[in-house]
Motif scaffolding. Structure first.
Motif, mmCIF file in Angstrom:
data_model
loop_
_atom_site.group_PDB
_atom_site.id
_atom_site.type_symbol
_atom_site.label_atom_id
_atom_site.label_comp_id
_atom_site.label_asym_id
_atom_site.label_seq_id
_atom_site.Cartn_x
_atom_site.Cartn_y
_atom_site.Cartn_z
ATOM 1 N N ALA A 12 34.949 60.401 27.988
ATOM 2 C CA ALA A 12 36.178 61.181 27.774
ATOM 3 C C ALA A 12 35.811 62.407 26.944
ATOM 4 O O ALA A 12 34.780 62.430 26.270
ATOM 5 N N TYR A 13 36.669 63.416 27.007
ATOM 6 C CA TYR A 13 36.465 64.662 26.268
ATOM 7 C C TYR A 13 37.728 64.998 25.484
ATOM 8 O O TYR A 13 38.840 64.781 25.970
ATOM 9 N N TYR A 40 36.447 66.749 34.060
ATOM 10 C CA TYR A 40 37.381 65.904 33.313
ATOM 11 C C TYR A 40 38.681 66.662 33.029
ATOM 12 O O TYR A 40 39.780 66.146 33.250
ATOM 13 N N THR A 47 34.200 63.343 22.444
ATOM 14 C CA THR A 47 35.132 62.651 21.560
ATOM 15 C C THR A 47 34.404 61.910 20.452
ATOM 16 O O THR A 47 35.019 61.191 19.700
#
Length: 165
Positions: free
Chosen positions: A69-70, A21, A164
């Protein structure tokens, strides 16, 4: 040993998910002259991630899934920040592979050592300098990175990388 190796392999897999990512972000923002390097690193992390999925299954585990997502450790508005991000990603990957080296035996230990070395070399290329004992932040004089980043970049309390949630 098997449970320790499985836990360390899962952590390495989570770090590889985050690195894939992160390189998606960094690769889009690095200067054109370093884009091929970012692309090569992205492909290397994808290959390691795919190999770790097989390893985790071979150890009897269900591979940890990638998060959608990160959270990045800092804003990445341009090329300089993208280079810092790439170095931080490699540091994080080296950290978790050092844990896998300690937990594994035989061929898996060799693969983890190879992955740690590759991440350390990429980090040096991105940063322009090395760190003492790559993957072993606790061996640094104060436990921090040379670039001022915390050794746990991208980790939450559960050992997952940069979620997240």
């Amino acid at each position: 040993m098997r449970d320790g190796a499985l836990k360390a392999a899962q952590a390495a897999l989570a770090a590889e998910h985050a690195a894939v990512y992160g390189y998606g972000v960094a690769g889009g923002r690095v200067a054109a002259g370093r884009r091929a390097e970012a692309t090569a690193a992205h492909h290397a992390h994808r290959a390691r991630r795919d190999a770790l999925v097989r390893t985790v299954r071979g150890l009897g585990g269900e591979p940890v899934a990638s998060d959608p997502a990160y959270a990045l450790p800092f804003a990445v508005p341009g090329p300089a920040a993208a280079v810092r991000l790439a170095a931080a990603l490699e540091d994080r990957v080296a950290d978790v592979y050092s844990d896998l080296v300690r937990a594994a035996e035989g061929p898996l230990r060799r693969e983890a050592a190879d992955a740690l070395r590759e991440a350390a070399v990429r980090a040096v290329r991105w940063r322009g300098s090395g760190v003492p004992f790559p993957g072993l932040a606790e061996r640094a004089a104060d436990g921090s990175r040379e670039d001022g980043a915390d050794a746990r970049i991208g980790s939450d309390a559960k050992g997952r990388t940069g979620t997240t949630r």
